[in-house]
Design a protein around this motif. Sequence first.
Motif, PDB file in Angstrom:
ATOM      1  N   ALA A  10       0.963  -1.106   0.076  1.00  0.00           N
ATOM      2  CA  ALA A  10      -0.019   0.084  -0.157  1.00  0.00           C
ATOM      3  C   ALA A  10       0.988   1.354   0.217  1.00  0.00           C
ATOM      4  O   ALA A  10       0.496   2.338  -0.596  1.00  0.00           O
ATOM      5  N   LEU A  14       0.815   3.905  -2.761  1.00  0.00           N
ATOM      6  CA  LEU A  14       0.613   5.389  -2.601  1.00  0.00           C
ATOM      7  C   LEU A  14       1.766   6.298  -3.012  1.00  0.00           C
ATOM      8  O   LEU A  14       1.445   7.496  -3.655  1.00  0.00           O
ATOM      9  N   LEU A  18       1.227   9.374  -5.888  1.00  0.00           N
ATOM     10  CA  LEU A  18       1.633  10.673  -5.680  1.00  0.00           C
ATOM     11  C   LEU A  18       2.760  11.244  -6.642  1.00  0.00           C
ATOM     12  O   LEU A  18       2.453  12.222  -7.267  1.00  0.00           O
ATOM     13  N   GLU A  49      -3.619   6.026  -6.029  1.00  0.00           N
ATOM     14  CA  GLU A  49      -3.640   6.386  -4.558  1.00  0.00           C
ATOM     15  C   GLU A  49      -4.964   6.038  -3.974  1.00  0.00           C
ATOM     16  O   GLU A  49      -4.898   5.410  -2.792  1.00  0.00           O
ATOM     17  N   ALA A  52      -4.399   2.313  -2.740  1.00  0.00           N
ATOM     18  CA  ALA A  52      -3.462   2.227  -1.801  1.00  0.00           C
ATOM     19  C   ALA A  52      -4.403   2.542  -0.698  1.00  0.00           C
ATOM     20  O   ALA A  52      -3.984   1.833   0.337  1.00  0.00           O
ATOM     21  N   LEU A  53      -5.282   3.769  -0.485  1.00  0.00           N
ATOM     22  CA  LEU A  53      -6.191   3.977   0.617  1.00  0.00           C
ATOM     23  C   LEU A  53      -6.927   2.703   1.029  1.00  0.00           C
ATOM     24  O   LEU A  53      -7.174   2.537   2.083  1.00  0.00           O
TER      25      LEU A  53
END
Length: 70
Positions: A10, A14, A18, A49, A52-53
């Motif tokens: 994760a 992320l 980004l 992203e 990943a969250l």
Amino acid sequence: MKLNTIPKSALVLLIIGLLMTIITPVINRYFPLPDFLKGFLNGLGLAIEFTALVKMQRSKKNIRCTSYND
């Protein structure tokens, strides 16, 4: 001491998301990109992203569930 409960996959997702979102305007400043490509790269970065969250939230739920069972 608090343990890091965020999975490494994760964190990697992320960071990649980004970087994709941030680097697109920088590249566009020096090399003109078509609007389609700019939008695609920004959207792809945001989707990574978001993924990943979601992974982070799922790992937190799994840790909570296993701690209740112990």
